[in-house]
Design an enzyme around this catalytic site. Structure first.
Site, PDB file in Angstrom:
ATOM      1  N   ALA A  24       0.794  -1.232   0.000  1.00  0.00           N
ATOM      2  CA  ALA A  24       0.000   0.000   0.000  1.00  0.00           C
ATOM      3  C   ALA A  24       0.821   1.273   0.000  1.00  0.00           C
ATOM      4  O   ALA A  24       0.292   2.345  -0.307  1.00  0.00           O
ATOM      5  CB  ALA A  24      -0.908  -0.016   1.221  1.00  0.00           C
ATOM      6  N   SER A  25       2.117   1.174   0.372  1.00  0.00           N
ATOM      7  CA  SER A  25       2.881   2.423   0.375  1.00  0.00           C
ATOM      8  C   SER A  25       3.750   2.522  -0.882  1.00  0.00           C
ATOM      9  O   SER A  25       4.497   3.479  -1.054  1.00  0.00           O
ATOM     10  CB  SER A  25       3.747   2.501   1.638  1.00  0.00           C
ATOM     11  OG  SER A  25       4.464   1.290   1.775  1.00  0.00           O
ATOM     12  N   GLY A  26       3.639   1.532  -1.764  1.00  0.00           N
ATOM     13  CA  GLY A  26       4.490   1.498  -2.964  1.00  0.00           C
ATOM     14  C   GLY A  26       4.025   2.452  -4.056  1.00  0.00           C
ATOM     15  O   GLY A  26       2.921   3.007  -4.011  1.00  0.00           O
ATOM     16  N   ARG A  57       4.285  -2.825   5.173  1.00  0.00           N
ATOM     17  CA  ARG A  57       5.118  -2.903   6.374  1.00  0.00           C
ATOM     18  C   ARG A  57       5.295  -1.539   7.052  1.00  0.00           C
ATOM     19  O   ARG A  57       5.455  -1.469   8.257  1.00  0.00           O
ATOM     20  CB  ARG A  57       6.489  -3.489   6.008  1.00  0.00           C
ATOM     21  CG  ARG A  57       6.380  -4.986   5.738  1.00  0.00           C
ATOM     22  CD  ARG A  57       7.656  -5.572   5.224  1.00  0.00           C
ATOM     23  NE  ARG A  57       7.865  -5.190   3.832  1.00  0.00           N
ATOM     24  CZ  ARG A  57       8.561  -5.910   2.950  1.00  0.00           C
ATOM     25  NH1 ARG A  57       9.117  -7.048   3.323  1.00  0.00           N
ATOM     26  NH2 ARG A  57       8.706  -5.510   1.714  1.00  0.00           N
ATOM     27  N   LYS A 157       1.944  -7.982 -12.590  1.00  0.00           N
ATOM     28  CA  LYS A 157       3.051  -8.536 -13.351  1.00  0.00           C
ATOM     29  C   LYS A 157       4.379  -8.033 -12.800  1.00  0.00           C
ATOM     30  O   LYS A 157       4.361  -6.971 -12.188  1.00  0.00           O
ATOM     31  CB  LYS A 157       2.913  -8.162 -14.837  1.00  0.00           C
ATOM     32  CG  LYS A 157       3.010  -6.639 -15.100  1.00  0.00           C
ATOM     33  CD  LYS A 157       3.882  -6.293 -16.245  1.00  0.00           C
ATOM     34  CE  LYS A 157       5.330  -6.205 -15.936  1.00  0.00           C
ATOM     35  NZ  LYS A 157       5.895  -4.882 -15.652  1.00  0.00           N
ATOM     36  N   ASP A 186      -2.231  -7.498 -16.611  1.00  0.00           N
ATOM     37  CA  ASP A 186      -1.256  -6.913 -17.512  1.00  0.00           C
ATOM     38  C   ASP A 186      -1.920  -5.616 -17.949  1.00  0.00           C
ATOM     39  O   ASP A 186      -2.865  -5.652 -18.741  1.00  0.00           O
ATOM     40  CB  ASP A 186      -1.025  -7.837 -18.713  1.00  0.00           C
ATOM     41  CG  ASP A 186       0.063  -7.287 -19.606  1.00  0.00           C
ATOM     42  OD1 ASP A 186       0.078  -6.062 -19.810  1.00  0.00           O
ATOM     43  OD2 ASP A 186       0.887  -8.067 -20.089  1.00  0.00           O
ATOM     44  N   HIS A 187      -1.471  -4.486 -17.405  1.00  0.00           N
ATOM     45  CA  HIS A 187      -2.265  -3.263 -17.625  1.00  0.00           C
ATOM     46  C   HIS A 187      -2.319  -2.853 -19.102  1.00  0.00           C
ATOM     47  O   HIS A 187      -3.197  -2.097 -19.501  1.00  0.00           O
ATOM     48  CB  HIS A 187      -1.784  -2.117 -16.722  1.00  0.00           C
ATOM     49  CG  HIS A 187      -0.572  -1.402 -17.216  1.00  0.00           C
ATOM     50  ND1 HIS A 187       0.707  -1.862 -17.004  1.00  0.00           N
ATOM     51  CD2 HIS A 187      -0.424  -0.268 -17.931  1.00  0.00           C
ATOM     52  CE1 HIS A 187       1.574  -1.021 -17.550  1.00  0.00           C
ATOM     53  NE2 HIS A 187       0.907  -0.053 -18.122  1.00  0.00           N
ATOM     54  N   GLU A 225      10.338   3.756 -24.418  1.00  0.00           N
ATOM     55  CA  GLU A 225      10.106   4.706 -23.317  1.00  0.00           C
ATOM     56  C   GLU A 225      11.274   5.671 -23.236  1.00  0.00           C
ATOM     57  O   GLU A 225      12.426   5.271 -23.450  1.00  0.00           O
ATOM     58  CB  GLU A 225      10.018   3.964 -21.991  1.00  0.00           C
ATOM     59  CG  GLU A 225       8.849   3.013 -21.901  1.00  0.00           C
ATOM     60  CD  GLU A 225       8.738   2.443 -20.510  1.00  0.00           C
ATOM     61  OE1 GLU A 225       7.949   2.977 -19.725  1.00  0.00           O
ATOM     62  OE2 GLU A 225       9.464   1.486 -20.205  1.00  0.00           O
ATOM     63  N   HIS A 249       3.752  -7.537 -21.445  1.00  0.00           N
ATOM     64  CA  HIS A 249       3.120  -6.567 -22.351  1.00  0.00           C
ATOM     65  C   HIS A 249       3.347  -6.913 -23.828  1.00  0.00           C
ATOM     66  O   HIS A 249       2.409  -6.946 -24.626  1.00  0.00           O
ATOM     67  CB  HIS A 249       3.680  -5.159 -22.110  1.00  0.00           C
ATOM     68  CG  HIS A 249       3.554  -4.687 -20.690  1.00  0.00           C
ATOM     69  ND1 HIS A 249       2.515  -5.052 -19.874  1.00  0.00           N
ATOM     70  CD2 HIS A 249       4.330  -3.858 -19.945  1.00  0.00           C
ATOM     71  CE1 HIS A 249       2.660  -4.475 -18.684  1.00  0.00           C
ATOM     72  NE2 HIS A 249       3.758  -3.759 -18.703  1.00  0.00           N
ATOM     73  N   LYS A 349      14.333   1.376 -22.348  1.00  0.00           N
ATOM     74  CA  LYS A 349      14.204   2.587 -21.514  1.00  0.00           C
ATOM     75  C   LYS A 349      15.177   3.617 -22.063  1.00  0.00           C
ATOM     76  O   LYS A 349      16.187   3.280 -22.683  1.00  0.00           O
ATOM     77  CB  LYS A 349      14.593   2.276 -20.069  1.00  0.00           C
ATOM     78  CG  LYS A 349      13.663   1.272 -19.403  1.00  0.00           C
ATOM     79  CD  LYS A 349      12.883   1.910 -18.283  1.00  0.00           C
ATOM     80  CE  LYS A 349      11.938   0.959 -17.612  1.00  0.00           C
ATOM     81  NZ  LYS A 349      10.551   1.353 -17.658  1.00  0.00           N
TER      82      LYS A 349
END
Ligand code: BG6
Length: 500
Positions: A24-26, A57, A157, A186-187, A225, A249, A349
């Site tokens: 949740a904090s990622g 955590r 993923k 897989d968005h 990207e 992807h 990238k």
């Protein structure tokens, strides 16, 4: 439903739910998941009865967590954000401690009473792949899936780390969840333009008869990207481009382009056709990997007028890292439709610009009647799916330039998604909504994910366990299209990159 030529499926309803997000904090949770859930809430697409618990955590209380997430939601109307955030809770969780999951269960049960959601639970694993199995076991062993109306699980993923770990994760998932309740995300499949590939192919009749080796010369898929690894170096330096982009992807895009028409537009039939494509991928034997691939890693260069550091100088990356940030490969699909037709896949990238494109290159005319009239060869037709940005579909063909002379030129017929007044939704809005509605159409099935790993694991082993791998990873300057060896590679085949 038919409205002035517009045809829409009647969407399933979204039932009341309690969503528990691990990690949740990622980055993913704060930048993508909660902003996407907020947008769904704002547009009244969620049930009125729901709550969300962030589990991780880090130590937050509910109020700190709400403030933390609130800063990532771009919305001027602070009231609506406040209403949304009121349903958001936080539970500090030790992933290795079963008691931590039992105490989380008590929180879930109490919120289910307050929000009258029934026992409808969704567990979302927004965590690195190596943590997934531990969390799934703890969810199951702490009894979080017992006596529920339904419980679903969403796994990000990369699903697993290689073939063995993916199979092992599938086995653990199946101990506590039915396959139809497992949503492997897989968005890319939630992107509007990616979904449109199937509509384009199977809701129009003109291209399908020529969609094969008799008429198509080759296909290129580029996912480029301009960003680097950002704050994710810890994950990326171990994952590399094959796990991060190809195994999921890119191979999913390939399956949509290459699959046979499914008999019906239903999740299981579509998955079956994708699996057939994966089964037909010609394996690349270890000794042939260098002939079919080019790998690269960026060194410092200039992007948008700014000097950016080399990959090895990024925060969190080892100075001697051999992780590829670029790969291209030529692959074949051994079936009747695609025999002998190369698919060139490329991603990296810190390349020149952000663009995701699939281009289908048709064959040249079998005999040119214009030989002797014009000196150059007639250029073949190209059909391009521009998946992002400037989303569009276009087709290039030859025309005569008006005038008394005989001059040729290729022109482009373009359909832009901007022609629609409707905005293109964020991929995560679509995947989350489909999961809440229990629609598995755009999620990846067990078999598909395992066969995709079967294909890529030898390549990953070559990169990570091979002795002379360092010779196969070429440097490229940030802000270019990758190592020159990638251009040379396709040139040797008598072709060139479409995106350049
Ligand atoms: C993610 C990868 O799955 O996709 C990232 O982990 C990558 O490394 C991202 O940047 C690209 O997604 P998009 O939607 O921006 O093309």
């Amino acid at each position: 439903m038919v409205k002035q030529g517009i045809q829409c499926r009647i969407d399933p309803v979204c039932e009341p739910f309690g969503l528990i997000i691990y990690g949740a904090s990622g980055d993913l949770t704060k930048k993508k998941l909660l902003p996407a859930l907020f947008n769904l809430y704002k547009h009244n697409l969620l049930s009125e009865k729901f709550f969300i618990i962030g589990a991780a955590r880090s130590s937050f209380n509910d109020s700190d967590y709400r403030n933390f997430i609130g800063s990532y939601i771009a919305e001027e109307n602070r009231d609506i954000i406040k209403h949304f955030l009121k349903r958001l809770y936080y539970k500090s969780t030790d992933y290795n401690d079963i008691n931590s999951f039992k105490s989380l269960k008590r929180k879930i049960v109490s919120l289910e009473r307050s929000y009258r959601t029934g026992k409808r639970r969704i567990f979302y694993l927004a965590v690195p792949p190596l943590l997934c199995e531990t969390i799934v076991s703890s969810i199951g062993e702490a009894g979080l899936t017992l006596s529920t109306d339904w419980s679903k699980i969403v796994v990000e993923k990369p699903f697993g780390w290689d073939l063995n770990s993916a199979c092992s994760l599938n086995r653990t998932l199946h101990r506590f969840f039915h396959e139809e309740d497992i949503f492997r995300i897989d968005h890319y499949l939630g992107k509007e333009t990616v979904q449109d590939i199937l509509l384009f192919r199977f809701a129009n009749s003109i291209f399908e008869p020529i969609w094969n080796r008799n008429h198509i010369d080759h296909v290129q898929i580029t996912v480029s990207e301009s960003i680097g690894v950002g704050e994710r170096a810890g994950y990326y330096d171990r994952a590399g481009i094959i796990r991060d982009m190809f195994q999921n992807h890119i191979i999913q895009l390939l399956s949509l382009i290459a699959m046979e028409p499914p008999p019906t537009f239903t999740p299981s039939r579509i998955r079956e056709e994708k699996v057939k494509v994966f089964r037909s991928l010609r394996p690349i034997e270890k000794k042939h990997i260098p002939e079919h691939t080019v790998f690269g890693q960026y060194v410092s260069g200039e992007i948008d007028g700014k000097i950016v550091p080399a990959y090895r100088d990024e925060k969190g990356v080892s100075k001697s890292s051999n992780t590829p940030t670029f790969a291209m490969m030529k692959i074949y699909i051994d079936n009747w439709r695609w025999q002998g037709i190369p698919f060139y896949l490329r991603s990296g990238k810190r390349l020149k610009k952000r663009v995701t494109e699939v281009s289908v290159h048709f064959k040249t005319v079998p005999h040119s009647i214009f030989k002797g009239v014009v000196s150059n060869e007639i250029k073949p037709n190209v059909l391009v799916f521009r998946l992002q940005p400037d989303e569009s579909i276009n087709l290039t063909f030859q025309t005569k330039i008006p005038g008394t002379s005989m001059c040729f030129r290729d022109v482009t017929m373009n359909f832009s998604y901007r022609d629609y007044s409707e905005p293109i939704p964020e991929a995560y809005e679509r995947v989350l909504l489909d999961c809440l509605r229990g629609d598995q159409m755009i999620f990846v099935g067990q078999e598909g994910v395992e066969i995709a790993w079967e294909f890529f694991t030898p390549i990953i082993d070559f990169l990570e366990k091979g002795k002379k791998v360092v010779f196969h990873i070429h440097n490229y300057k940030a802000g270019t299209w990758g190592p020159w060896e990638s251009d040379e590679f396709i040139k040797k085949d008598g072709r060139q990159w479409w995106v350049k």
